[in-house]
Design an enzyme around this catalytic site. Sequence first.
Site, PDB file in Angstrom:
ATOM      1  N   CYS A 163      62.877  -9.901 -14.245  1.00 51.90           N
ATOM      2  CA  CYS A 163      62.021 -10.989 -14.699  1.00 51.90           C
ATOM      3  C   CYS A 163      60.656 -11.014 -14.007  1.00 51.90           C
ATOM      4  CB  CYS A 163      62.737 -12.323 -14.508  1.00 51.90           C
ATOM      5  SG  CYS A 163      64.354 -12.322 -15.307  1.00 51.90           S
ATOM      6  N   HIS A 303      58.117 -20.278 -11.607  1.00 51.92           N
ATOM      7  CA  HIS A 303      59.131 -19.469 -12.276  1.00 51.92           C
ATOM      8  C   HIS A 303      60.109 -20.410 -12.975  1.00 51.92           C
ATOM      9  CE1 HIS A 303      61.375 -15.897 -13.145  1.00 51.92           C
ATOM     10  NE2 HIS A 303      62.443 -16.301 -12.470  1.00 51.92           N
ATOM     11  N   LYS A 335      58.925 -22.336 -18.990  1.00 53.57           N
ATOM     12  CA  LYS A 335      60.262 -22.034 -19.505  1.00 53.57           C
ATOM     13  C   LYS A 335      60.973 -23.256 -20.062  1.00 53.57           C
ATOM     14  CE  LYS A 335      61.170 -18.048 -16.476  1.00 53.57           C
ATOM     15  NZ  LYS A 335      59.927 -18.094 -15.666  1.00 53.57           N
ATOM     16  N   HIS A 340      63.434 -18.439 -21.176  1.00 54.00           N
ATOM     17  CA  HIS A 340      63.159 -17.387 -20.201  1.00 54.00           C
ATOM     18  C   HIS A 340      62.943 -16.072 -20.945  1.00 54.00           C
ATOM     19  CE1 HIS A 340      62.962 -15.074 -16.704  1.00 54.00           C
ATOM     20  NE2 HIS A 340      63.946 -15.598 -15.994  1.00 54.00           N
TER      21      HIS A 340
END
Length: 415
Positions: A163, A303, A335, A340
């Site tokens: 990721c 994130h 997200k 994601h």
Amino acid sequence: MRRKVVITGLGVLSPIGNNVDEYWQALLQGKSGADYITRFDAEEFATKFAAEVKNFDPVQYIDKRDVRRMDLFSQYAIVAAQQAVDDAGLQPEKEDLERIGVVLGTGIGGMQVYHEETINLLNNGPRKISPYFIPKLIPDIAPGYISIRFGFKGPNYSTVSACASSAHSISTALRLIRYGDADVMVTGGTESTITYLCIGGFNSIRALSTRNDDPKTASRPFDLNRDGFVVGEGSGILILESEEHALKRGAKIYAELAGAGATADAYHVTAPDPEGAGAARAMELALKDANLTPEEVDYVNAHGTSTKYNDIMETKAIKKVFGEHAKSLHVSSTKSMVGHLLGASGSVELIAAILSIVNGKIHPTINYETPDPECDLNYTPNVPVDRDVKVAISNSFGFGGHNGTLVVKKYEASR
């Protein structure tokens, strides 16, 4: 001497918009891209939803014959790259093509064709495997297709770090321009993994939300009742240029890509370091690379996966890096709306940070209902805010302990 690197073009395919403007407006509206899976029958799966790209027609950009030879992740990359090249006003016929490169990140590559050809092998034997199987599967084929489409002959490869893949690709492109290996780089990430194997695999490690009664509220980063992430798909592509090259051709400039940092947790295959040491160090290195202090940062595009451990870890890391200034930051998770995007998440999220600088607005973290005592920052809950964003950072963390942070700032011309 390091050359200043600027961002001149953007392209996006996402679960909430198939171009940059659609994407940005949906972010400000707090629109969720999560819904029940339409690509296959997910009835037997613990998670029955994902954030799919919608109303996608590749033949608007790609010849029908070529579409059949490409996995979706490559199709997404080409479409977003065409948008970015057009947005930058880049005219390949007027450029030195040996000075333009492509570095693209993807976490997995051709997951759909892998599934299809495995079934084909089991049902029909090895002689029936498609000759397009390998070229559709390999992660580096997406930047390869882009270079072929435009004739770009500079550095060309793929970064694969789960990721963090597209954050690392952008970091690599930054350095290639800084130190003279290229004048222009097409960079970012692409991913399409909404498949039987992907959903089943992530369910097996209990990484996904199972909020099947209400998919649109399933991605809830930093909320106490979060229960896992939502798989998304799409592509985010940026055009990076040396400042000199951009000014010479009269390009519009969105922002400066000022710094990047990369570290490893060296802790666990899937779990982040619970104290966030690697994540904090990535942010510190990125700020040092940008010659900025923590107090100069206005916004953190987190994130923010909506998993229990990541959100706590990232909160700790931000507080470690920013100290008392952490309370003054706006933090938000893209997200919460797009899910994601795995290897494409860093690029799509960096574009959101850039648009925050350009528009003076920060998109919200949606579905934030119940505060988690261990996540105690300002996550910009549920509604956008107006803020003059001069400096923003974007975090990306991946399985294997890979960490990447990118720093963007308002563009100021060199003297």
